[in-house]
Scaffold this active site. Sequence first.
Site, PDB file in Angstrom:
ATOM      1  N   GLY A   1       0.791  -1.227   0.000  1.00 45.34           N
ATOM      2  CA  GLY A   1       0.000   0.000   0.000  1.00 45.34           C
ATOM      3  C   GLY A   1       0.819   1.269   0.000  1.00 45.34           C
TER       4      GLY A   1
ATOM      5  N   LEU B   1      -4.308  -5.224  -4.884  1.00 45.18           N
ATOM      6  CA  LEU B   1      -3.191  -4.290  -4.802  1.00 45.18           C
ATOM      7  C   LEU B   1      -1.936  -4.948  -4.223  1.00 45.18           C
ATOM      8  CD1 LEU B   1      -2.504  -1.239  -5.217  1.00 45.18           C
ATOM      9  CD2 LEU B   1      -2.965  -0.957  -2.773  1.00 45.18           C
ATOM     10  N   ASP B   2      -0.841  -4.862  -4.952  1.00 43.54           N
ATOM     11  CA  ASP B   2       0.472  -5.316  -4.488  1.00 43.54           C
ATOM     12  C   ASP B   2       0.520  -6.810  -4.200  1.00 43.54           C
ATOM     13  OD1 ASP B   2       1.304  -2.685  -4.682  1.00 43.54           O
ATOM     14  OD2 ASP B   2       0.923  -2.252  -2.580  1.00 43.54           O
ATOM     15  N   GLU B   3      -0.439  -7.575  -4.767  1.00 44.76           N
ATOM     16  CA  GLU B   3      -0.460  -9.009  -4.509  1.00 44.76           C
ATOM     17  C   GLU B   3      -0.123  -9.822  -5.759  1.00 44.76           C
ATOM     18  OE1 GLU B   3      -0.970 -10.766  -1.759  1.00 44.76           O
ATOM     19  OE2 GLU B   3      -1.539  -9.176  -0.365  1.00 44.76           O
TER      20      GLU B   3
END
Lengths: 293, 293, 293, 293
Positions: D210, D236-238
């Site tokens: 994040g 997100l960001d995964e």
Amino acid sequence: MSTGETLNFKPSSAVLLISCPDKLGIMAETFTFLARHNGNVLQADNFGDPDQNVFLMRVEWDLQRFDIDMRDFPAHFARLAERFQMQWRVALSSYRPRIAVLASRQDHCLADLLHRHQIGELACEVPLVVSNHPEAQRLAEFYGVEFHHVPMEKDRKAGAENTILDLMRAHNIDFIVLARFMQVLSNGFIQHYPNRIINIHHSFLPAFVGAKPYHRAFERGVKLVGATAHYVTEVLDEGPIIEQDTVRVSHRDTLDVLLQKGRDLEKVVLSRAVRWQVENRILLYGNKTTVFD
Amino acid sequence: MSTGETLNFKPSSAVLLISCPDKLGIMAETFTFLARHNGNVLQADNFGDPDQNVFLMRVEWDLQRFDIDMRDFPAHFARLAERFQMQWRVALSSYRPRIAVLASRQDHCLADLLHRHQIGELACEVPLVVSNHPEAQRLAEFYGVEFHHVPMEKDRKAGAENTILDLMRAHNIDFIVLARFMQVLSNGFIQHYPNRIINIHHSFLPAFVGAKPYHRAFERGVKLVGATAHYVTEVLDEGPIIEQDTVRVSHRDTLDVLLQKGRDLEKVVLSRAVRWQVENRILLYGNKTTVFD
Amino acid sequence: MSTGETLNFKPSSAVLLISCPDKLGIMAETFTFLARHNGNVLQADNFGDPDQNVFLMRVEWDLQRFDIDMRDFPAHFARLAERFQMQWRVALSSYRPRIAVLASRQDHCLADLLHRHQIGELACEVPLVVSNHPEAQRLAEFYGVEFHHVPMEKDRKAGAENTILDLMRAHNIDFIVLARFMQVLSNGFIQHYPNRIINIHHSFLPAFVGAKPYHRAFERGVKLVGATAHYVTEVLDEGPIIEQDTVRVSHRDTLDVLLQKGRDLEKVVLSRAVRWQVENRILLYGNKTTVFD
Amino acid sequence: MSTGETLNFKPSSAVLLISCPDKLGIMAETFTFLARHNGNVLQADNFGDPDQNVFLMRVEWDLQRFDIDMRDFPAHFARLAERFQMQWRVALSSYRPRIAVLASRQDHCLADLLHRHQIGELACEVPLVVSNHPEAQRLAEFYGVEFHHVPMEKDRKAGAENTILDLMRAHNIDFIVLARFMQVLSNGFIQHYPNRIINIHHSFLPAFVGAKPYHRAFERGVKLVGATAHYVTEVLDEGPIIEQDTVRVSHRDTLDVLLQKGRDLEKVVLSRAVRWQVENRILLYGNKTTVFD
């Protein structure tokens, strides 16, 4: 917990190492040979150097359903090998190579290797430790390894080397690890174990070849110190490099701190080289190594 | 976003750099001097080498309430400095040192430095770029920097060096950065900027001194390549090392890949050295550097 | 060969650790105090956090000509300390802190620490090893360390913790090292050793807090694995971080290889944290550490 | 000097990427197919995950004497591909993929990518730069790249995304690089480029998912900061991690220094991911990547 048997090898597998001139069809023929005999490939790696027209390959396959008795493998593989002018050898994961460790007074690499072996990181046997100092005896025996103290006095080196060679033969040693063994071995000795003696040099080769590399690194004011694992050849510290690493030092670090940081490097770098040797991951070409890890 | 002014310096601070024989009371007296004049210390760092009986210190203090006009600082500090036989200098964070970059055809270090300067990573001025090739002109001008093309032909080197020296003087250059400048400067040139010329050598010194280090690293089969930022002295690649770093390479990496991995190292290593120089973080003793970062 | 006594400490020195609000004159007064009593400073380091208005300092000085009997140091230093509202403590290099190691079945960190201690890398005493598994007994005894097997059964943890606390007290333990001790200690236990229990967590915190971090790292497909040494506080894996490091992994690396690469990290990272603790190099502020190495 | 054409690809070669269930004979058949048509293998790499029963392979071969017209390759390869249930694609080294770079105000990754492209490190075309800030225009135009300023106002994001999608289509973009593009793209946008959007996240994922990861790393007191290049997915960001790296920070490093050290990481990590993508070196399985470099 992991054990050496399961770490990188399937319970029953074989590794084929090939070196030959590059030519159309090497992989096609080799993989077809294996597939035809129900050899399911577990890992395959290869490297070609177009400048030197050399092709190197490492293949590991499952023996479970392989329909060739491995004692007959050479006979079956011969025609293919000849056709492509291969230099090759095959190793079974069920065979644990037998290594001897030569040490001197500083025992950190020796202690590290013996502990790694004990917890199963190294899929080999360590039947023998030799040192020119008696101190390592307790350590070797703690790990259940036979120990011999062989002094290396200046004018009796030839005799000492013969003693060590006899011990190697008596224990069927496959390769030798110099774990901060602070003696230069004669060419005569080295020729008995061509590319089968691994040394840890306490610098980033080719910087600081020879004696007291940390002292010279300290004098030079370097900002990193290094360690290098390499095969021992007739020219000191010029053999094929297997592995290297470096660690940051600062102006605050005294020579003692350099030595201490260096020890951490030496242990890790040497142990990687030994593991790759044990797992038949290193192939030589010219004065370089190819590590298929 | 950060700017060079705020990155490491308070808006208005001074840095004192001291080198002297070790003696009881240096720090007591220096910090007392600063405190007496309301100089609040922002950062202090020191290093003593007992073998060489040398003491080095860097102190940065806030000028906001400091009650000495910095033009008078030398007069006030003189007695203390003499007593401890200090070699010293003082720098104001409000002064942005003026650096010249010398480049050749390969412009990655030049482009990197100019971009860092633009986004405020380097608290200096870059009034001048000189190259023996004309290609860098566009880049220099994009970043608003004056560019001069000075060919370095074999039999006209002395003249070329004089041209460069004139440019340096005309731009009041404080120090020079050789950003992959592929020419060896004469001792005559170097003596005009003693320990004020920073070079990036594309190897882990002292390995691969001299020309074509990546080619030789490739030939030797190293498992890491390195880069070294150092001061230029009269002996090629033997000056005090400021910074070094290494990156892992494998047998798969062609010479082109070594060059490419090396470029990443060169940019980072050189830029660190330049930043430390700009921020007055480097002290010399013997042939070594102390970096107070 | 180096010994702990000479590694980082002069034969007879003292270390003063200070934490206080930032104020003009702290260093001036402290260094003047030491100089007045013939305390030659060997190493001094400091750090100020302007946001938190905190000033931290570590000073080591030579006791050879220091004219205060160290038993009277607190009385002499009190006025200065009060004036600047210092939290402070002093440590003598002649005192070797007494550490206890808590281990579980995996003994690589334990073996590493004991060997480092034996060769003089750690200037401390290790009078006690406790494990919830009996296997480490041989190892502890090989290095001449008293061993206690204290099982940690689920419903008898409180009793086990009391047994351990009794052992700590009986051996005058200064701080505790959790060398891959796979048990969560109760807050009651932790409160007996505030910021005096060092744990090695086998991930790069705050990634993979909690159990089986390597398994989760493997699942997530990370390209590096890490290890973190930190102080144990009441919130699991949230204590101040002392040291971290990472090592590269590839898609080829099985979970077993991750575990093996991780072990190398854990040993090095934990041993650095222990050495800094032993040498009084760590200062806390908020939930962060300052390491003056 | 190296150019993208010669860096990693032979002037005229093809790359075949295969993903299929593991089965006896995949390599035998594939290499036999290539050899039969005079396709000399330049580089071959493979990986099998026994737990997920997946086999991945990348083969690059010389087209010089290959006797299949590459337009007809799918027809020739179809039978083999079906038999082994392969998901596959083939890429020609003569085709330079077309990438678009999305940037925001911070332009260090953008400047780095454009310079790398210019000196031939990246064998692709960069026909388009889009930013939600106008500042990058000069930079894009310096490198001869078309620039579009597309503001991303909160209530007009959908429209802005449509504008960007239109630009992508108009320029036949193959994949998108988010070079510190500080906007979260909608799932609708992402679905147009599944596993073809590469983002650089400025932390060591999964730590600090994040916003403002450096700020949080600073607060947590970590001893290393990291950067992660990954494919953008709906969470997100995964997305699958392509590359990561870390760099050491100390208590002395202010947040500004963390940001600056981080920028160096981001540039290197992102550029590696882009190069691997360009060279067709990345294969996906589950949420992980296999990088055949």
